[in-house]
Design a protein around this motif. Structure first.
Motif, PDB file in Angstrom:
ATOM      1  N   THR A  19       0.846  -1.203   0.000  1.00 59.91           N
ATOM      2  CA  THR A  19       0.000   0.000   0.000  1.00 59.91           C
ATOM      3  C   THR A  19       0.880   1.250   0.000  1.00 59.91           C
ATOM      4  O   THR A  19       0.607   2.234  -0.691  1.00 59.91           O
ATOM      5  N   GLY A  20       1.948   1.166   0.793  1.00 62.07           N
ATOM      6  CA  GLY A  20       2.896   2.282   0.817  1.00 62.07           C
ATOM      7  C   GLY A  20       3.440   2.560  -0.577  1.00 62.07           C
ATOM      8  O   GLY A  20       3.505   3.714  -1.016  1.00 62.07           O
ATOM      9  N   ASN A  21       3.805   1.495  -1.285  1.00 61.54           N
ATOM     10  CA  ASN A  21       4.318   1.665  -2.652  1.00 61.54           C
ATOM     11  C   ASN A  21       3.259   2.240  -3.595  1.00 61.54           C
ATOM     12  O   ASN A  21       3.560   3.072  -4.454  1.00 61.54           O
ATOM     13  N   THR A  22       2.021   1.762  -3.422  1.00 61.42           N
ATOM     14  CA  THR A  22       0.926   2.291  -4.249  1.00 61.42           C
ATOM     15  C   THR A  22       0.759   3.791  -4.034  1.00 61.42           C
ATOM     16  O   THR A  22       0.658   4.577  -4.987  1.00 61.42           O
ATOM     17  N   LEU A  23       0.758   4.202  -2.753  1.00 58.00           N
ATOM     18  CA  LEU A  23       0.597   5.628  -2.446  1.00 58.00           C
ATOM     19  C   LEU A  23       1.785   6.433  -2.974  1.00 58.00           C
ATOM     20  O   LEU A  23       1.617   7.542  -3.497  1.00 58.00           O
ATOM     21  N   LEU A  24       2.963   5.842  -2.856  1.00 56.25           N
ATOM     22  CA  LEU A  24       4.161   6.514  -3.352  1.00 56.25           C
ATOM     23  C   LEU A  24       4.069   6.705  -4.869  1.00 56.25           C
ATOM     24  O   LEU A  24       4.337   7.797  -5.392  1.00 56.25           O
ATOM     25  N   ALA A  25       3.665   5.631  -5.565  1.00 52.14           N
ATOM     26  CA  ALA A  25       3.547   5.714  -7.023  1.00 52.14           C
ATOM     27  C   ALA A  25       2.509   6.759  -7.426  1.00 52.14           C
ATOM     28  O   ALA A  25       2.740   7.576  -8.317  1.00 52.14           O
ATOM     29  N   ALA A  26       1.358   6.724  -6.738  1.00 52.07           N
ATOM     30  CA  ALA A  26       0.302   7.682  -7.068  1.00 52.07           C
ATOM     31  C   ALA A  26       0.765   9.113  -6.775  1.00 52.07           C
ATOM     32  O   ALA A  26       0.566  10.026  -7.575  1.00 52.07           O
ATOM     33  N   GLY A  27       1.432   9.275  -5.620  1.00 57.45           N
ATOM     34  CA  GLY A  27       1.859  10.622  -5.208  1.00 57.45           C
ATOM     35  C   GLY A  27       2.899  11.198  -6.153  1.00 57.45           C
ATOM     36  O   GLY A  27       2.754  12.326  -6.642  1.00 57.45           O
ATOM     37  N   ILE A  28       3.939  10.409  -6.429  1.00 54.74           N
ATOM     38  CA  ILE A  28       5.002  10.917  -7.312  1.00 54.74           C
ATOM     39  C   ILE A  28       4.442  11.126  -8.718  1.00 54.74           C
ATOM     40  O   ILE A  28       4.680  12.150  -9.356  1.00 54.74           O
ATOM     41  N   GLY A  29       3.640  10.139  -9.181  1.00 50.99           N
ATOM     42  CA  GLY A  29       3.039  10.261 -10.510  1.00 50.99           C
ATOM     43  C   GLY A  29       2.195  11.517 -10.618  1.00 50.99           C
ATOM     44  O   GLY A  29       2.242  12.235 -11.626  1.00 50.99           O
ATOM     45  N   TYR A  30       1.466  11.821  -9.555  1.00 48.05           N
ATOM     46  CA  TYR A  30       0.597  13.000  -9.572  1.00 48.05           C
ATOM     47  C   TYR A  30       1.424  14.281  -9.619  1.00 48.05           C
ATOM     48  O   TYR A  30       1.121  15.198 -10.392  1.00 48.05           O
ATOM     49  N   LEU A  31       2.476  14.326  -8.800  1.00 44.25           N
ATOM     50  CA  LEU A  31       3.319  15.526  -8.792  1.00 44.25           C
ATOM     51  C   LEU A  31       3.922  15.773 -10.181  1.00 44.25           C
ATOM     52  O   LEU A  31       3.940  16.902 -10.673  1.00 44.25           O
ATOM     53  N   ILE A  32       4.392  14.679 -10.808  1.00 40.31           N
ATOM     54  CA  ILE A  32       4.954  14.831 -12.156  1.00 40.31           C
ATOM     55  C   ILE A  32       3.862  15.309 -13.120  1.00 40.31           C
ATOM     56  O   ILE A  32       4.065  16.225 -13.916  1.00 40.31           O
ATOM     57  N   ALA A  33       2.667  14.693 -12.999  1.00 40.66           N
ATOM     58  CA  ALA A  33       1.564  15.069 -13.889  1.00 40.66           C
ATOM     59  C   ALA A  33       1.181  16.537 -13.712  1.00 40.66           C
ATOM     60  O   ALA A  33       0.871  17.237 -14.689  1.00 40.66           O
ATOM     61  N   LEU A  34       1.216  17.035 -12.464  1.00 42.45           N
ATOM     62  CA  LEU A  34       0.871  18.444 -12.214  1.00 42.45           C
ATOM     63  C   LEU A  34       1.826  19.364 -12.976  1.00 42.45           C
ATOM     64  O   LEU A  34       1.407  20.358 -13.576  1.00 42.45           O
ATOM     65  N   VAL A  35       3.111  19.026 -12.934  1.00 43.41           N
ATOM     66  CA  VAL A  35       4.113  19.867 -13.590  1.00 43.41           C
ATOM     67  C   VAL A  35       4.039  19.714 -15.116  1.00 43.41           C
ATOM     68  O   VAL A  35       4.053  20.701 -15.854  1.00 43.41           O
ATOM     69  N   VAL A  36       3.943  18.443 -15.571  1.00 47.84           N
ATOM     70  CA  VAL A  36       3.840  18.199 -17.016  1.00 47.84           C
ATOM     71  C   VAL A  36       2.604  18.909 -17.579  1.00 47.84           C
ATOM     72  O   VAL A  36       2.650  19.532 -18.642  1.00 47.84           O
ATOM     73  N   GLY A  37       1.502  18.843 -16.831  1.00 49.94           N
ATOM     74  CA  GLY A  37       0.259  19.504 -17.255  1.00 49.94           C
ATOM     75  C   GLY A  37       0.464  20.989 -17.450  1.00 49.94           C
ATOM     76  O   GLY A  37      -0.007  21.579 -18.431  1.00 49.94           O
ATOM     77  N   LEU A  38       1.202  21.594 -16.509  1.00 46.30           N
ATOM     78  CA  LEU A  38       1.470  23.030 -16.592  1.00 46.30           C
ATOM     79  C   LEU A  38       2.281  23.350 -17.846  1.00 46.30           C
ATOM     80  O   LEU A  38       1.968  24.292 -18.591  1.00 46.30           O
ATOM     81  N   ILE A  39       3.307  22.518 -18.087  1.00 45.85           N
ATOM     82  CA  ILE A  39       4.157  22.742 -19.256  1.00 45.85           C
ATOM     83  C   ILE A  39       3.337  22.584 -20.543  1.00 45.85           C
ATOM     84  O   ILE A  39       3.437  23.410 -21.462  1.00 45.85           O
ATOM     85  N   LEU A  40       2.522  21.536 -20.592  1.00 46.23           N
ATOM     86  CA  LEU A  40       1.714  21.293 -21.798  1.00 46.23           C
ATOM     87  C   LEU A  40       0.687  22.402 -22.007  1.00 46.23           C
ATOM     88  O   LEU A  40       0.403  22.814 -23.135  1.00 46.23           O
ATOM     89  N   MET A  41       0.119  22.923 -20.908  1.00 53.07           N
ATOM     90  CA  MET A  41      -0.854  24.009 -21.028  1.00 53.07           C
ATOM     91  C   MET A  41      -0.162  25.268 -21.569  1.00 53.07           C
ATOM     92  O   MET A  41      -0.648  25.904 -22.504  1.00 53.07           O
ATOM     93  N   LEU A  42       0.995  25.590 -20.981  1.00 53.36           N
ATOM     94  CA  LEU A  42       1.734  26.774 -21.457  1.00 53.36           C
ATOM     95  C   LEU A  42       2.164  26.583 -22.904  1.00 53.36           C
ATOM     96  O   LEU A  42       2.160  27.528 -23.694  1.00 53.36           O
ATOM     97  N   GLY A  43       2.510  25.335 -23.247  1.00 49.08           N
ATOM     98  CA  GLY A  43       2.931  25.024 -24.604  1.00 49.08           C
ATOM     99  C   GLY A  43       1.836  25.261 -25.633  1.00 49.08           C
ATOM    100  O   GLY A  43       2.119  25.405 -26.823  1.00 49.08           O
ATOM    101  N   GLN A  44       0.598  25.284 -25.171  1.00 50.94           N
ATOM    102  CA  GLN A  44      -0.513  25.537 -26.091  1.00 50.94           C
ATOM    103  C   GLN A  44      -0.905  27.008 -26.112  1.00 50.94           C
ATOM    104  O   GLN A  44      -1.842  27.403 -26.802  1.00 50.94           O
TER     105      GLN A  44
END
Lengths: 223, 268
Positions: A19-44
């Motif tokens: 469960t710890g690994n699942t939360l870690l994966a979700a948390g890190i994945g989300y943080l990356i997605a938040l930043v990638v989303g920002l870059i992709l939005m600005l890119g448009q």
């Protein structure tokens, strides 16, 4: 087939560790997605139409293909082209990119949800563009984006079982392993479902409270 | 580079000058070689049918829109353009930021910042743009909120305020920047009839006690007549007729003016 509590408690430590690994994966994945989303939005939103076009096509492409296929491409296909990534790195990269495209749409919708008149008021008061974003546009866009951002946090969390397919030791992967070792599948998979439920439900509730608190802090009257 | 217009106006020139200003959207010409001078401390009302370009006059002067031809001068210096060689070129964003602070605007829909209290709305720009300290900005804002009768609501967010109250805060917010020219764009059009009076009273006091230069686009003919030094009637992007309120309202010369006043006064 009967439910065995002794077996349940026996595998509980491994399930909690997973469960710890699942939360870690979700948390890190989300943080990356938040930043990638920002870059992709600005890119448009750049002044260069060709850049905007390319970024928009990339976003559409990623959004239109399944996460599992992308995951397999990064983990199994990329190495054949000399790009070798660990399971964790592949997982974080893929989740970050995949959900980043969705989040870029959330950001875009939120920014467009701030009335043009607010920009004009800022111009009339002679604000700089940076200050307009920081003090006026983003604070108003944030509550609009919040429900979408919350949904994708829970969405990423619930998609982490896909990572089992490439060998990330999260909940699903651990349940699979336990099943293979003991030939008992009832308890491990039931526990996976239950653990997801007891994390998702309070998380969704917490997000709704957060939305209400942000709205209240900004002086919105509740209807 | 454009050398048809001077790089600056001689002393004693009007505070605002529109020199052959044209604004168009595609084929639609909204302002057609407009020439308009506004003197220091003058109160000018702009009236006319919708689509006549009257709001555009304010929007190009506030630099919310760019113009296609001509030059706007404020306080003797060009606003829409900046000196380049012997002539003028279109103003850069940084030039606009220097010059724009002489102008303040109040909008039809108030456009207050909904996530800030009345007081915060009034101190943001003085602090960020003029560099005032928080204490100085608050002192200035409280004076102005008191003047518009909104000091008791200073900690309320706009959603808690009536339209008339929001508009009074918006006036205080614009005044906090100490503009030389105040632009009022149909400031009572979005208001319920019973609160129009409170906003008009504030504008009256700005005019009589503070002697602010103001340009007002309005549908309130009675108010325009009472308060203005001059009334301009716009038709198809031009000033069809202008003059003192007495002259324009009682003895209009232009056929369009007569028709417009007829229609508007009949409706009331």
């Amino acid at each position: 087939m009967e439910w065995r509590w002794d077996f349940t408690f026996e595998i509980l430590p491994r399930m909690l560790w997973a469960t710890g690994n699942t939360l870690l994966a979700a948390g890190i994945g989300y943080l990356i997605a938040l930043v990638v989303g920002l870059i992709l939005m600005l890119g448009q939103r750049t002044p260069y139409r060709i850049v905007n076009f390319i970024v928009r096509e990339v976003v559409e492409f990623i959004r239109s293909t399944p996460l599992l296929v992308q995951l397999f491409f990064v983990f199994f296909v990329a190495p054949q082209f000399g790009i070798k990534l660990t399971a964790w790195t592949s997982a974080m990269l893929t989740i970050g990119l995949h959900f980043g495209t969705y989040l870029s749409e959330v950001y875009r919708g939120a920014l467009e949800g701030v009335p043009k008149a607010q920009w004009e008021a800022c111009r009339a008061l002679n604000f700089s563009t940076a200050y307009t974003y920081r003090r006026v546009v983003l604070p108003q866009a944030f509550p609009i984006a919040l429900p979408g951002m919350g949904n994708y946090l829970v969405g990423i969390f619930k998609d982490t079982p896909l990572l089992a397919t490439i060998g990330v030791a999260e909940l699903m992967h651990t349940a699979n392993a336990l099943g293979a070792e003991t030939y008992r599948y009832l308890e491990p998979y039931t526990m996976v479902g239950f653990i997801f439920l007891i994390i998702s439900l309070p998380a969704a509730m917490g997000l709704r409270r957060l939305e209400a608190a942000v709205a209240k802090a900004q002086g919105k009257v509740k209807h | 580079m454009d050398t048809r217009h001077p790089q600056s106006l001689p002393d004693g020139s009007p505070l605002v000058r529109f020199a052959d200003v044209t604004k168009s959207y595609g084929d639609l010409t909204v302002l057609d070689k407009l020439n308009l001078d506004i003197a220091q401390n003058e109160m000018v009302s702009i009236i006319g049918p919708s689509g006549s370009g009257k709001t555009t006059v304010l929007r190009v002067l506030m630099t919310l829109e760019t113009i296609n031809d001509g030059v706007i001068y404020v306080d003797g210096e060009p606003l829409t353009h900046m000196p380049s060689g012997a002539g003028l070129e279109v103003a850069s964003e940084s030039y606009l930021r220097q010059r724009r602070s002489k102008i303040g605007m109040v909008f039809q829909q108030f456009n207050l910042f909904p996530h800030m209290t009345a007081l915060q709305n009034c101190i943001e720009a003085p602090m960020q743009v003029l560099g005032l300290s928080r204490d100085e900005a608050e002192e200035r804002a409280l004076d102005l909120l008191q003047m518009v009768g909104m000091d008791s609501k200073k900690d309320q967010h706009p959603t808690r305020l009536s339209g008339g109250q929001q508009q009074r805060v918006a006036i205080a917010r614009a005044l906090a920047m100490r503009p030389q020219v105040m632009l009022l764009d149909e400031v009572t059009s979005a208001l319920d009839p019973e609160v129009i009076g409170e906003v008009l009273n504030v504008i009256r006091s700005l005019n009589s006690e503070h002697n602010l230069t103001m340009i007002m686009v309005t549908h309130q003919m009675g108010f325009a007549r009472e308060i203005s030094d001059r009334v301009c009637f716009f038709y198809e992007g031009k000033i069809a007729e202008q003059g003192s309120p007495e002259k324009l309202f009682e003895d209009p010369q232009n056929e369009r003016t007569k028709q417009f006043l007829h229609a508007v006064l009949d409706a009331n």
